[in-house]
Motif scaffolding. Structure first.
Motif, mmCIF file in Angstrom:
data_model
loop_
_atom_site.group_PDB
_atom_site.id
_atom_site.type_symbol
_atom_site.label_atom_id
_atom_site.label_comp_id
_atom_site.label_asym_id
_atom_site.label_seq_id
_atom_site.Cartn_x
_atom_site.Cartn_y
_atom_site.Cartn_z
ATOM 1 N N PRO A 108 0.831 -1.211 0.000
ATOM 2 C CA PRO A 108 0.000 0.000 0.000
ATOM 3 C C PRO A 108 0.861 1.255 0.000
ATOM 4 O O PRO A 108 1.878 1.333 0.697
ATOM 5 C CB PRO A 108 -0.802 -0.121 1.308
ATOM 6 N N GLY A 109 0.462 2.244 -0.778
ATOM 7 C CA GLY A 109 1.247 3.467 -0.893
ATOM 8 C C GLY A 109 1.494 4.150 0.430
ATOM 9 O O GLY A 109 2.592 4.677 0.667
ATOM 10 N N GLU A 110 0.504 4.133 1.314
ATOM 11 C CA GLU A 110 0.668 4.815 2.597
ATOM 12 C C GLU A 110 1.722 4.156 3.481
ATOM 13 O O GLU A 110 2.174 4.750 4.470
ATOM 14 C CB GLU A 110 -0.667 4.886 3.347
ATOM 15 N N ASN A 111 2.131 2.935 3.132
ATOM 16 C CA ASN A 111 3.166 2.239 3.899
ATOM 17 C C ASN A 111 4.560 2.418 3.318
ATOM 18 O O ASN A 111 5.505 1.743 3.732
ATOM 19 C CB ASN A 111 2.857 0.735 3.971
ATOM 20 N N LEU A 112 4.710 3.342 2.371
ATOM 21 C CA LEU A 112 5.980 3.548 1.696
ATOM 22 C C LEU A 112 6.601 4.888 2.066
ATOM 23 O O LEU A 112 5.893 5.867 2.318
ATOM 24 C CB LEU A 112 5.794 3.519 0.167
ATOM 25 N N GLY A 113 7.930 4.909 2.090
ATOM 26 C CA GLY A 113 8.684 6.147 2.148
ATOM 27 C C GLY A 113 9.601 6.213 0.944
ATOM 28 O O GLY A 113 10.030 5.184 0.430
ATOM 29 N N LEU A 114 9.884 7.435 0.475
ATOM 30 C CA LEU A 114 10.785 7.617 -0.655
ATOM 31 C C LEU A 114 11.943 8.512 -0.244
ATOM 32 O O LEU A 114 11.749 9.662 0.136
ATOM 33 C CB LEU A 114 10.067 8.234 -1.854
ATOM 34 N N HIS A 115 13.154 7.963 -0.328
ATOM 35 C CA HIS A 115 14.387 8.685 -0.039
ATOM 36 C C HIS A 115 15.068 9.093 -1.338
ATOM 37 O O HIS A 115 14.662 8.700 -2.425
ATOM 38 C CB HIS A 115 15.350 7.795 0.747
ATOM 39 N N GLY A 116 16.177 9.823 -1.192
ATOM 40 C CA GLY A 116 17.033 10.156 -2.312
ATOM 41 C C GLY A 116 17.488 11.599 -2.239
ATOM 42 O O GLY A 116 16.692 12.490 -1.942
ATOM 43 N N ASN A 117 18.766 11.831 -2.529
ATOM 44 C CA ASN A 117 19.280 13.195 -2.471
ATOM 45 C C ASN A 117 19.117 13.933 -3.797
ATOM 46 O O ASN A 117 19.366 15.126 -3.869
ATOM 47 C CB ASN A 117 20.774 13.188 -2.098
ATOM 48 N N MET A 139 1.290 7.165 -6.423
ATOM 49 C CA MET A 139 1.121 5.981 -5.586
ATOM 50 C C MET A 139 0.592 6.306 -4.195
ATOM 51 O O MET A 139 0.325 5.396 -3.414
ATOM 52 C CB MET A 139 2.458 5.239 -5.462
ATOM 53 N N GLY A 140 0.473 7.591 -3.876
ATOM 54 C CA GLY A 140 0.029 7.952 -2.531
ATOM 55 C C GLY A 140 1.030 7.591 -1.466
ATOM 56 O O GLY A 140 0.660 7.159 -0.360
ATOM 57 N N VAL A 141 2.329 7.774 -1.784
ATOM 58 C CA VAL A 141 3.395 7.431 -0.840
ATOM 59 C C VAL A 141 3.183 8.188 0.473
ATOM 60 O O VAL A 141 2.896 9.386 0.490
ATOM 61 C CB VAL A 141 4.768 7.755 -1.461
ATOM 62 N N GLY A 142 3.354 7.466 1.573
ATOM 63 C CA GLY A 142 3.047 8.023 2.881
ATOM 64 C C GLY A 142 3.997 9.085 3.356
ATOM 65 O O GLY A 142 3.651 9.907 4.213
ATOM 66 N N ARG A 143 5.223 9.085 2.846
ATOM 67 C CA ARG A 143 6.191 10.117 3.213
ATOM 68 C C ARG A 143 7.261 10.229 2.137
ATOM 69 O O ARG A 143 7.808 9.232 1.678
ATOM 70 C CB ARG A 143 6.850 9.819 4.568
ATOM 71 N N ILE A 144 7.526 11.453 1.733
ATOM 72 C CA ILE A 144 8.640 11.755 0.848
ATOM 73 C C ILE A 144 9.679 12.455 1.714
ATOM 74 O O ILE A 144 9.408 13.509 2.299
ATOM 75 C CB ILE A 144 8.218 12.648 -0.332
ATOM 76 N N ILE A 145 10.858 11.847 1.831
ATOM 77 C CA ILE A 145 11.894 12.403 2.695
ATOM 78 C C ILE A 145 12.699 13.398 1.864
ATOM 79 O O ILE A 145 13.494 13.014 1.000
ATOM 80 C CB ILE A 145 12.785 11.296 3.291
ATOM 81 N N VAL A 146 12.464 14.682 2.121
ATOM 82 C CA VAL A 146 13.077 15.756 1.345
ATOM 83 C C VAL A 146 14.485 16.012 1.862
ATOM 84 O O VAL A 146 14.705 16.143 3.065
ATOM 85 C CB VAL A 146 12.219 17.024 1.412
ATOM 86 N N ASP A 147 15.432 16.135 0.932
ATOM 87 C CA ASP A 147 16.854 16.169 1.275
ATOM 88 C C ASP A 147 17.482 17.548 1.152
ATOM 89 O O ASP A 147 18.607 17.748 1.598
ATOM 90 C CB ASP A 147 17.600 15.185 0.361
ATOM 91 N N SER A 148 16.784 18.503 0.534
ATOM 92 C CA SER A 148 17.392 19.814 0.309
ATOM 93 C C SER A 148 16.306 20.860 0.096
ATOM 94 O O SER A 148 15.148 20.535 -0.201
ATOM 95 C CB SER A 148 18.303 19.784 -0.919
ATOM 96 N N LEU A 149 16.684 22.123 0.212
ATOM 97 C CA LEU A 149 15.759 23.222 -0.052
ATOM 98 C C LEU A 149 15.309 23.255 -1.512
ATOM 99 O O LEU A 149 14.110 23.428 -1.776
ATOM 100 C CB LEU A 149 16.406 24.553 0.340
#
Length: 486
Positions: free
Chosen positions: A134-143, A156-166
């Motif tokens: 399920p999309g809500e169970n996903l996180g997306l990383h990357g710089n 996909m309705g990803v539950g969190r996008i981990i933002v790496d920069s301004l």
């Protein structure tokens, strides 16, 4: 099985940490899956399936993974962190770090065991989608996420996008606004904790590519100093209508045994949370403290149990929040190696064996045995990348021969093609014997290459006496399929 008679002398070429085993046939438990053992005939088996059977059916090299052990370790993390944080914030979320090893079958196991999944690329998102996570169970990383990857995450309705920069925050805010959506965001911060690990896998100090610096923001008495990139990112995220700021994230490195670094990072991020509440009047309800928990690669390594790690972290989080007068945020972690690493060994067949005499600094020489196997740096790049140490055992039989300091090397056209730099193996190891290198579940298949046009090995999962392919090995036809020449 036969133990060695008496204590054998250590080789002068051996590193100080490497002791001569009392029994070369013993499987040191901390290095192996829980269901790995010697049979009565002396063969290594996992989940009741012997290495000779695995070699006959699937060939070698071969990654052999215990599904039972993977699920057990996943449950251990889930249960330990739930229990430790339930009284503080209702529990904790465990995200399996897919970059360590990911295929559709593993993504399904993770979901079935109640874990979430951390991804680091569009390709890993594609695996998750294929596995039905399920999309809500996903996180997306990357710089350096592409616009296409950000669009896919929103699709996909990803539950969190981990933002790496301004700059990434501004791009994501624009993309989400154009879609009339709100992107769920965690901000990755660098708390300035230098983990005691290889520099290439220490990720929370200032001089590296990941995250938003917290410099000048650690003092609650001077909230006006909130001009760091981290503080600017919080202000910008709160100001964007298309951004839903869930909280903060950090990751201090990989292959870390002691909990003190994680505790210090938690203290610094919670202090920052309190500062942001003071400056903006905003609560940041979630805090992800990353992964990086170490595993045993050689005898003498002492990884901590999930229950010990969880209890230590919960104590620090509780006391810090109490001191700062803030609510305990929902905690999440991202173990990868600590779940999959020890579930897997790589099975090789020995080929060319030769002894060399090595000059000693004090004069004279000492012998080292080179044991070449049918894989190498194409299936395990970590010794080349990180000077990583591994162990190995004679897997197809036991032996009463004396120990010989050995170097297990690959078949590639590189002198640095070393699989196990230093290990004592029986002196009678010969061509055709099977060797097993434990602890290869994490970052071995994931980093595998086709150097010298060598096909990548298959991955086999074993459980309850049954072995099955979960990743097909490559063929020469696979290697040539992308070659557009005649």
């Amino acid at each position: 099985m036969s133990a060695l008679p008496g204590a054998a002398a250590a080789s002068p070429l051996a590193p100080g940490w490497l002791e001569v085993p009392e029994d070369l046939n013993e499987l040191v438990p901390v290095l192996w899956a829980h269901d790995a053992a010697r049979t009565s005939g002396g063969e290594l088996a996992v989940g009741g399936v012997t290495v000779s059977e695995l070699k006959r059916r699937f060939g070698s090299p071969l990654y052999v993974m215990s599904e039972t052990d993977f699920r057990r370790r996943a449950r251990d993390f889930k249960q330990a962190y739930e229990a430790a944080f339930a009284p503080l914030c209702g529990g904790a979320d465990v995200y399996y770090a897919g970059k360590s090893f990911l295929c559709t079958e593993v993504a399904r196991w993770v979901t079935e065991e109640g874990l979430r999944l951390d991804t680091a690329s569009g390709g890993e998102l594609a695996v998750a989608a294929r596995a039905g996570v399920p999309g809500e169970n996903l996180g997306l990383h990357g710089n350096n996420k592409s616009d296409a990857e950000l669009h896919r995450a929103l699709d996909m309705g990803v539950g969190r996008i981990i933002v790496d920069s301004l700059p990434e925050l501004e791009r994501l805010a624009r993309i989400a606004a154009e879609r009339s959506e709100r992107a769920k965001v965690m901000l990755r911060l660098t708390p300035g904790v230098h983990a005691h690990t290889h520099d290439f896998i220490a990720t929370a100090h200032e001089d590296q590519k990941f995250g938003l610096s917290m410099a000048d923001t650690a003092d609650l008495d001077e909230p006006s100093q909130g001009k760091s990139p981290a503080a600017q990112a919080v202000a910008a995220a709160l100001a964007h209508p298309s951004i839903d700021l869930l909280g903060l994230h950090c990751h201090i490195g990989s292959q870390i045994f002691e909990p003190e670094g994680f505790a210090l990072a938690a203290e610094r991020l919670l202090t920052f949370v309190a500062m942001m509440r003071s400056v903006h009047g905003a609560e940041l309800p979630e805090l992800d403290l990353g992964g990086g928990y170490g595993i045993a690669y050689v005898p003498g390594d002492t990884p901590r149990q999930p229950s010990e790690l969880a209890a230590a972290l919960a104590r620090v989080v509780a006391s810090t929040c109490d001191r700062l007068g803030i609510s305990v945020p929902r905690i999440s972690i991202e173990p990868g190696r600590a779940i999959v690493g020890s579930t897997t060994f790589t099975l090789y067949e020995a080929g060319t064996i030769k002894n060399v005499q090595v000059d000693l600094p004090s004069g004279g020489t000492a012998p080292r045995r080179y044991v070449a196997v049918d894989g190498g740096m194409s299936d395990n790049a970590r010794p080349v990348l990180y000077d990583a140490d591994y162990s190995a055992v004679l897997a197809s039989r036991t032996s009463a021969a004396p120990p010989a300091l050995s170097r297990v090397v690959g078949k590639h056209c590189e002198s640095g093609d070393i699989v196990v730099r230093d290990v004592y193996l029986p002196e009678d190891v010969t061509a055709g014997d099977l060797l097993a290198v434990p602890g290869t579940g994490a970052y071995c298949w994931a980093l595998a290459s086709n150097y010298n046009y060598v096909p990548r090995p298959p991955v086999v999962a074993v459980t309850d006496g049954t072995a099955r392919l979960i990743v097909r090995g490559e063929t020469e036809d696979d290697l040539l399929a992308r070659d557009m020449g005649a």
